[in-house]
Design a protein around this motif. Structure first.
Motif, short mmCIF file in Angstrom:
data_model
loop_
_atom_site.label_atom_id
_atom_site.label_comp_id
_atom_site.label_asym_id
_atom_site.label_seq_id
_atom_site.Cartn_x
_atom_site.Cartn_y
_atom_site.Cartn_z
N ARG A 127 -45.76 52.82 62.23
CA ARG A 127 -45.53 53.95 61.33
C ARG A 127 -44.42 53.58 60.35
NH1 ARG A 127 -43.10 59.59 63.60
NH2 ARG A 127 -41.32 58.20 63.89
N TYR A 128 -44.66 53.89 59.08
CA TYR A 128 -43.66 53.70 58.04
C TYR A 128 -43.35 55.06 57.41
CZ TYR A 128 -44.77 48.69 58.17
OH TYR A 128 -44.97 47.39 58.55
N GLY A 129 -42.07 55.38 57.26
CA GLY A 129 -41.66 56.62 56.64
C GLY A 129 -40.24 56.96 57.03
N GLY A 130 -39.62 57.87 56.28
CA GLY A 130 -38.23 58.21 56.56
C GLY A 130 -37.32 57.03 56.30
N GLN A 131 -36.41 56.76 57.23
CA GLN A 131 -35.49 55.63 57.08
C GLN A 131 -36.12 54.30 57.49
OE1 GLN A 131 -32.36 56.00 55.66
NE2 GLN A 131 -33.25 58.02 55.26
N ALA A 132 -37.18 54.33 58.29
CA ALA A 132 -37.88 53.11 58.72
C ALA A 132 -39.17 53.00 57.92
CB ALA A 132 -38.16 53.17 60.23
N ASN A 133 -39.08 52.43 56.73
CA ASN A 133 -40.16 52.65 55.77
C ASN A 133 -40.70 51.42 55.06
OD1 ASN A 133 -38.02 52.00 54.11
ND2 ASN A 133 -38.15 53.85 52.84
N SER A 134 -40.38 50.20 55.52
CA SER A 134 -40.84 49.03 54.77
C SER A 134 -40.86 47.79 55.66
CB SER A 134 -39.94 48.77 53.56
OG SER A 134 -38.63 48.43 53.98
N PHE A 135 -41.48 46.75 55.13
CA PHE A 135 -41.52 45.44 55.81
C PHE A 135 -41.57 44.40 54.70
CE2 PHE A 135 -43.59 43.33 59.82
CZ PHE A 135 -42.69 42.29 59.73
N GLY A 136 -40.49 43.66 54.53
CA GLY A 136 -40.40 42.70 53.44
C GLY A 136 -41.32 41.50 53.62
N ASN A 137 -41.30 40.60 52.65
CA ASN A 137 -42.17 39.42 52.67
C ASN A 137 -41.98 38.63 53.96
OD1 ASN A 137 -43.50 39.74 50.27
ND2 ASN A 137 -42.15 38.39 49.09
N HIS A 138 -43.09 38.25 54.58
CA HIS A 138 -43.06 37.46 55.80
C HIS A 138 -44.42 36.81 56.02
CE1 HIS A 138 -44.84 41.25 57.07
NE2 HIS A 138 -45.35 40.62 58.11
N VAL A 139 -44.47 35.90 56.95
CA VAL A 139 -45.71 35.26 57.39
C VAL A 139 -45.83 35.49 58.89
CG1 VAL A 139 -46.99 33.11 57.62
CG2 VAL A 139 -45.61 33.51 55.58
N ASP A 140 -47.01 35.88 59.35
CA ASP A 140 -47.21 36.11 60.78
C ASP A 140 -47.09 34.80 61.55
OD1 ASP A 140 -47.68 38.81 60.32
OD2 ASP A 140 -49.84 38.54 60.12
N SER A 141 -46.57 34.88 62.75
CA SER A 141 -46.49 33.70 63.62
C SER A 141 -47.89 33.14 63.86
CB SER A 141 -45.85 34.07 64.95
OG SER A 141 -44.53 34.55 64.76
N ALA A 142 -47.98 31.82 63.96
CA ALA A 142 -49.28 31.17 64.12
C ALA A 142 -49.93 31.50 65.46
CB ALA A 142 -49.13 29.66 63.98
N VAL A 143 -49.11 31.80 66.46
CA VAL A 143 -49.61 32.08 67.80
C VAL A 143 -49.02 33.40 68.28
CG1 VAL A 143 -49.75 31.30 70.19
CG2 VAL A 143 -49.83 29.64 68.33
N ARG A 144 -49.88 34.26 68.82
CA ARG A 144 -49.45 35.53 69.40
C ARG A 144 -49.59 35.43 70.93
NH1 ARG A 144 -46.62 40.29 68.86
NH2 ARG A 144 -47.49 41.83 70.28
N TYR A 145 -48.47 35.44 71.64
CA TYR A 145 -48.51 35.37 73.10
C TYR A 145 -48.72 36.77 73.65
CZ TYR A 145 -46.96 30.57 72.74
OH TYR A 145 -46.90 29.24 72.44
N LEU A 146 -49.69 36.92 74.53
CA LEU A 146 -50.04 38.23 75.07
C LEU A 146 -48.98 38.68 76.06
CD1 LEU A 146 -53.88 37.75 75.54
CD2 LEU A 146 -52.61 38.56 73.54
#
Length: 228
Positions: free
Chosen positions: A86-105
């Motif tokens: 959820r984005y909104g209020g004071q927690a409202n953004s996500f700057g430039n980034h690249v997702d990690s190549a591997v997602r550990y479950l």
């Protein structure tokens, strides 16, 4: 390949999802961020093992399972468990980034190579201002803000961000696909061929020699590029 996939969720599924999200236990989104992403991430999300997350995951995965266009484009070998933010209020953004190549479950059962990044929207564009997903590639920046129930697929290696939400709340699910075909260019060729083949089948029927020949070519290319 950046692709808009329509109607992943039915109106009834979307209604159920919105009811669950209305009373969900939101927490700091940085709990699942990598070291780079944590510096840019300012949102809230659901804990991975809470009841709301588990109920929402079933809705999203059921929608994906019946969606032919999704399968044609992603050729999924494995889908990471969907997460919800959820984005909104004071927690409202996500700057430039690249997702990690591997997602550990989280449950320790394995890992997912993040070939494709996915976002399913739960809020309609008129419910919030800002919040566009910005995806960068060699053709520039692409601005994505889709109707509730729709999904965008984009390459996991893309630099991307979520613009600040200045009114309302942006609600979404995000997850990653480990594809049976690693290369984005190869998946795009196979997707284009599959879409044209479906059109030919509709017009000419399954027994048309051209349909049979092109179907053989599609599966031979798939066989050449598959990874298990």
């Amino acid at each position: 390949m950046l692709l808009h996939v329509r109607n992943v969720l039915t109106p009834d599924e979307l209604r159920q999802a919105r009811e669950i999200l209305a009373s969900a236990p939101w927490a700091d989104g940085r709990m699942t961020a990598g070291s780079q992403s944590a510096q840019a991430k300012n949102n809230t999300q659901l804990p991975e093992t809470c009841d709301a997350t588990l109920r929402l995951q079933k809705l999203v995965l059921d929608g994906l399972a019946r969606h032919q266009l999704f399968f044609s484009a992603a050729l999924p070998k494995q889908i990471s468990p969907p997460l919800f933010n959820r984005y909104g209020g004071q927690a409202n953004s996500f700057g430039n980034h690249v997702d990690s190549a591997v997602r550990y479950l989280r449950d320790g059962t394995g890992r997912v190579r993040t070939d494709i990044s996915c976002t399913v929207f739960f809020a309609n564009p008129d419910e919030y201002d800002g919040g566009e997903l910005m995806v960068e590639d060699t053709f520039g920046q692409h601005r994505v803000k889709l109707p509730a129930g729709d999904m965008v697929l984009y390459p996991g290696h893309s630099v991307h961000r979520v613009e600040p939400v200045t009114r309302g709340f942006r609600l979404a699910s995000y997850f990653w696909i480990h594809s049976m075909v690693r290369g984005d260019d190869q998946r795009r060729l196979l997707f284009d061929m599959d879409q044209h083949l479906m059109s030919l089948r509709t017009r000419n029927g399954e027994s048309d020699p051209a349909v049979i020949g092109l179907t053989a070519t599609y599966h031979n290319l798939l066989r050449m590029w598959l990874e298990f």
